[in-house]
Motif scaffolding. Structure first.
Motif, PDB file in Angstrom:
ATOM      1  N   GLU A  87       0.807  -1.219   0.000  1.00  0.00           N
ATOM      2  CA  GLU A  87       0.000   0.000   0.000  1.00  0.00           C
ATOM      3  C   GLU A  87       0.842   1.273   0.000  1.00  0.00           C
ATOM      4  OE1 GLU A  87      -2.530   0.655   3.442  1.00  0.00           O
ATOM      5  OE2 GLU A  87      -1.139  -0.483   4.666  1.00  0.00           O
ATOM      6  N   ASN A  88       2.106   1.195   0.364  1.00  0.00           N
ATOM      7  CA  ASN A  88       2.969   2.378   0.341  1.00  0.00           C
ATOM      8  C   ASN A  88       3.251   2.850  -1.085  1.00  0.00           C
ATOM      9  OD1 ASN A  88       4.532   0.056  -0.142  1.00  0.00           O
ATOM     10  ND2 ASN A  88       6.403   1.091   0.525  1.00  0.00           N
ATOM     11  N   GLU A  89       2.884   2.052  -2.083  1.00  0.00           N
ATOM     12  CA  GLU A  89       3.098   2.424  -3.487  1.00  0.00           C
ATOM     13  C   GLU A  89       1.964   3.291  -4.036  1.00  0.00           C
ATOM     14  OE1 GLU A  89       3.771  -1.149  -5.750  1.00  0.00           O
ATOM     15  OE2 GLU A  89       5.190  -1.907  -4.260  1.00  0.00           O
ATOM     16  N   VAL A  90       0.874   3.412  -3.290  1.00  0.00           N
ATOM     17  CA  VAL A  90      -0.285   4.150  -3.784  1.00  0.00           C
ATOM     18  C   VAL A  90      -0.748   5.184  -2.764  1.00  0.00           C
ATOM     19  CG1 VAL A  90      -1.071   2.168  -5.151  1.00  0.00           C
ATOM     20  CG2 VAL A  90      -2.007   2.528  -2.890  1.00  0.00           C
ATOM     21  N   ILE A  91      -1.578   6.093  -3.243  1.00  0.00           N
ATOM     22  CA  ILE A  91      -2.241   7.082  -2.389  1.00  0.00           C
ATOM     23  C   ILE A  91      -3.715   6.694  -2.364  1.00  0.00           C
ATOM     24  CG2 ILE A  91      -2.875   9.506  -2.122  1.00  0.00           C
ATOM     25  CD1 ILE A  91      -0.364  10.146  -3.863  1.00  0.00           C
ATOM     26  N   PHE A  92      -4.282   6.583  -1.171  1.00  0.00           N
ATOM     27  CA  PHE A  92      -5.699   6.253  -1.022  1.00  0.00           C
ATOM     28  C   PHE A  92      -6.501   7.490  -0.642  1.00  0.00           C
ATOM     29  CE2 PHE A  92      -3.944   2.005   0.033  1.00  0.00           C
ATOM     30  CZ  PHE A  92      -4.632   1.256  -0.908  1.00  0.00           C
ATOM     31  N   HIS A  93      -7.690   7.564  -1.173  1.00  0.00           N
ATOM     32  CA  HIS A  93      -8.695   8.551  -0.775  1.00  0.00           C
ATOM     33  C   HIS A  93      -9.917   7.720  -0.401  1.00  0.00           C
ATOM     34  CE1 HIS A  93      -6.162  11.551  -2.795  1.00  0.00           C
ATOM     35  NE2 HIS A  93      -6.067  10.663  -3.758  1.00  0.00           N
ATOM     36  N   THR A  94     -10.282   7.722   0.864  1.00  0.00           N
ATOM     37  CA  THR A  94     -11.403   6.909   1.329  1.00  0.00           C
ATOM     38  C   THR A  94     -12.439   7.798   1.988  1.00  0.00           C
ATOM     39  OG1 THR A  94      -9.966   4.992   1.676  1.00  0.00           O
ATOM     40  CG2 THR A  94     -12.075   4.989   2.838  1.00  0.00           C
ATOM     41  N   GLU A  95     -13.692   7.595   1.623  1.00  0.00           N
ATOM     42  CA  GLU A  95     -14.802   8.316   2.226  1.00  0.00           C
ATOM     43  C   GLU A  95     -15.790   7.310   2.793  1.00  0.00           C
ATOM     44  OE1 GLU A  95     -16.716  11.029  -0.418  1.00  0.00           O
ATOM     45  OE2 GLU A  95     -14.847  12.019  -0.963  1.00  0.00           O
ATOM     46  N   VAL A  96     -16.207   7.561   4.020  1.00  0.00           N
ATOM     47  CA  VAL A  96     -17.199   6.718   4.677  1.00  0.00           C
ATOM     48  C   VAL A  96     -18.518   7.473   4.691  1.00  0.00           C
ATOM     49  CG1 VAL A  96     -17.860   5.599   6.841  1.00  0.00           C
ATOM     50  CG2 VAL A  96     -15.452   5.622   6.123  1.00  0.00           C
ATOM     51  N   HIS A  97     -19.546   6.842   4.172  1.00  0.00           N
ATOM     52  CA  HIS A  97     -20.901   7.400   4.177  1.00  0.00           C
ATOM     53  C   HIS A  97     -21.767   6.453   5.008  1.00  0.00           C
ATOM     54  CE1 HIS A  97     -19.948  10.422   1.108  1.00  0.00           C
ATOM     55  NE2 HIS A  97     -19.121   9.492   0.655  1.00  0.00           N
ATOM     56  N   ARG A  98     -21.540   6.489   6.310  1.00  0.00           N
ATOM     57  CA  ARG A  98     -22.180   5.536   7.221  1.00  0.00           C
ATOM     58  C   ARG A  98     -23.703   5.615   7.144  1.00  0.00           C
ATOM     59  NH1 ARG A  98     -23.073   1.004   9.193  1.00  0.00           N
ATOM     60  NH2 ARG A  98     -22.341   0.442  11.242  1.00  0.00           N
ATOM     61  N   GLU A  99     -24.222   6.850   7.163  1.00  0.00           N
ATOM     62  CA  GLU A  99     -25.672   7.021   7.150  1.00  0.00           C
ATOM     63  C   GLU A  99     -26.304   6.572   5.838  1.00  0.00           C
ATOM     64  OE1 GLU A  99     -23.874  10.417   5.168  1.00  0.00           O
ATOM     65  OE2 GLU A  99     -23.392   9.431   7.052  1.00  0.00           O
ATOM     66  N   LYS A 100     -25.530   6.561   4.768  1.00  0.00           N
ATOM     67  CA  LYS A 100     -26.040   6.126   3.461  1.00  0.00           C
ATOM     68  C   LYS A 100     -25.671   4.672   3.159  1.00  0.00           C
ATOM     69  CE  LYS A 100     -26.061  10.814   1.801  1.00  0.00           C
ATOM     70  NZ  LYS A 100     -25.495  11.787   0.895  1.00  0.00           N
ATOM     71  N   GLY A 101     -24.822   4.090   4.027  1.00  0.00           N
ATOM     72  CA  GLY A 101     -24.565   2.659   3.958  1.00  0.00           C
ATOM     73  C   GLY A 101     -23.469   2.198   3.034  1.00  0.00           C
ATOM     74  N   TYR A 102     -22.497   3.076   2.710  1.00  0.00           N
ATOM     75  CA  TYR A 102     -21.416   2.618   1.835  1.00  0.00           C
ATOM     76  C   TYR A 102     -20.099   3.337   2.132  1.00  0.00           C
ATOM     77  CZ  TYR A 102     -21.916   6.840  -1.086  1.00  0.00           C
ATOM     78  OH  TYR A 102     -21.963   8.136  -1.538  1.00  0.00           O
ATOM     79  N   VAL A 103     -19.027   2.721   1.628  1.00  0.00           N
ATOM     80  CA  VAL A 103     -17.680   3.284   1.692  1.00  0.00           C
ATOM     81  C   VAL A 103     -17.138   3.314   0.275  1.00  0.00           C
ATOM     82  CG1 VAL A 103     -15.314   2.874   2.515  1.00  0.00           C
ATOM     83  CG2 VAL A 103     -17.257   2.440   4.031  1.00  0.00           C
ATOM     84  N   VAL A 104     -16.397   4.353  -0.068  1.00  0.00           N
ATOM     85  CA  VAL A 104     -15.752   4.436  -1.370  1.00  0.00           C
ATOM     86  C   VAL A 104     -14.274   4.725  -1.167  1.00  0.00           C
ATOM     87  CG1 VAL A 104     -16.378   6.880  -1.639  1.00  0.00           C
ATOM     88  CG2 VAL A 104     -15.764   5.561  -3.646  1.00  0.00           C
ATOM     89  N   SER A 105     -13.431   3.982  -1.890  1.00  0.00           N
ATOM     90  CA  SER A 105     -11.989   4.214  -1.864  1.00  0.00           C
ATOM     91  C   SER A 105     -11.470   4.361  -3.285  1.00  0.00           C
ATOM     92  CB  SER A 105     -11.239   3.069  -1.182  1.00  0.00           C
ATOM     93  OG  SER A 105     -11.442   3.083   0.207  1.00  0.00           O
ATOM     94  N   VAL A 106     -10.520   5.266  -3.440  1.00  0.00           N
ATOM     95  CA  VAL A 106      -9.818   5.475  -4.709  1.00  0.00           C
ATOM     96  C   VAL A 106      -8.339   5.261  -4.450  1.00  0.00           C
ATOM     97  CG1 VAL A 106      -9.186   7.166  -6.474  1.00  0.00           C
ATOM     98  CG2 VAL A 106     -11.531   7.100  -5.595  1.00  0.00           C
ATOM     99  N   ALA A 107      -7.683   4.558  -5.363  1.00  0.00           N
ATOM    100  CA  ALA A 107      -6.223   4.372  -5.292  1.00  0.00           C
ATOM    101  C   ALA A 107      -5.596   4.984  -6.526  1.00  0.00           C
ATOM    102  CB  ALA A 107      -5.891   2.886  -5.230  1.00  0.00           C
ATOM    103  N   GLU A 108      -4.522   5.758  -6.297  1.00  0.00           N
ATOM    104  CA  GLU A 108      -3.715   6.336  -7.376  1.00  0.00           C
ATOM    105  C   GLU A 108      -2.256   6.021  -7.078  1.00  0.00           C
ATOM    106  OE1 GLU A 108      -5.460  10.319  -9.145  1.00  0.00           O
ATOM    107  OE2 GLU A 108      -5.006  10.542  -7.022  1.00  0.00           O
ATOM    108  N   MET A 109      -1.447   5.914  -8.118  1.00  0.00           N
ATOM    109  CA  MET A 109      -0.023   5.700  -7.921  1.00  0.00           C
ATOM    110  C   MET A 109       0.595   6.917  -7.266  1.00  0.00           C
ATOM    111  SD  MET A 109       0.359   2.695  -8.951  1.00  0.00           S
ATOM    112  CE  MET A 109       2.031   2.250  -9.237  1.00  0.00           C
ATOM    113  N   ARG A 110       1.591   6.674  -6.402  1.00  0.00           N
ATOM    114  CA  ARG A 110       2.327   7.792  -5.778  1.00  0.00           C
ATOM    115  C   ARG A 110       3.145   8.501  -6.819  1.00  0.00           C
ATOM    116  NH1 ARG A 110       2.217   8.552  -0.521  1.00  0.00           N
ATOM    117  NH2 ARG A 110       1.441   6.881   0.744  1.00  0.00           N
TER     118      ARG A 110
END
Length: 192
Positions: free
Chosen positions: A169-192
């Motif tokens: 995982e140190n090779e990528v940058i993660f952007h994670t958003e938690v939408h607990r009230e809406k019932g989902y999580v979204v993650s994006v991975a991009e290369m560093r």
């Protein structure tokens, strides 16, 4: 990098779905129609509609773009190889990431924990993080979406074992958003 998400897709009425379906490419419609579950057909169409919305807002591109596919199966825009994108859907939401560099996205519904899935997908350290978390279901979804987004970023991260994916995982940058009230999580991975 921008993310576009369409929510509450499972609640979409038939008329709205048919309208959305009529606005996607024949190629996407054919792919979406192969899904057995209605929610997956809707998710596939709505992820594409999110892409269309993003392409219009970010690049002033109209219409229904056609995809080409890399040898790994990763799609690309036939007419704009300089724009990178990736699509994802679950029962709660569908969406895409659009970027000027390679990116992967995963959207996952927050569900009750399943011990068999945890044993299959998580390392011992990851299981411990989930169990000790204040919100284990969200923690599991965060780990899962990061793994999936990494593989969708670059299939070479898949080595036949879900447990070991985040070792790099140190090779990528993660952007994670938690939408607990809406019932989902979204993650994006991009290369560093």
């Amino acid at each position: 990098m921008v993310v576009y998400v369409k929510e509450n897709i499972a609640d979409m009425g038939e008329e709205d779905y048919l309208l959305a379906r009529s606005l996607v490419s024949d190629q996407r419609r054919s792919l979406s129609d192969r899904y057995k579950r209605r929610t997956d057909r809707i998710g596939s169409v709505m992820a594409y509609r999110a892409l269309q919305e993003g392409l219009k807002k970010e690049y002033d591109i109209d219409g229904a773009p056609e995809f080409g596919y890399e040898e790994s199966g990763k799609p690309f825009l036939q007419d704009r190889r300089d724009i990178y994108f990736n699509l994802s859907h679950c029962d709660k939401a569908a969406g895409c990431v659009i970027s000027d560099r390679a990116a992967g996205i995963d959207i996952e519904e927050i569900k009750p924990l399943d011990d068999e899935v945890m044993d299959y997908a998580l390392s011992e350290d990851e299981k411990r993080r989930v169990i000790e978390s204040d919100d284990p279901e969200v923690e599991f979804a965060k780990i899962w979406t990061r793994k999936e987004s990494m593989v969708k970023l670059d299939f070479s991260y898949w080595r036949g074992d879900l447990k070991s994916i985040l070792e790099r995982e140190n090779e990528v940058i993660f952007h994670t958003e938690v939408h607990r009230e809406k019932g989902y999580v979204v993650s994006v991975a991009e290369m560093r």
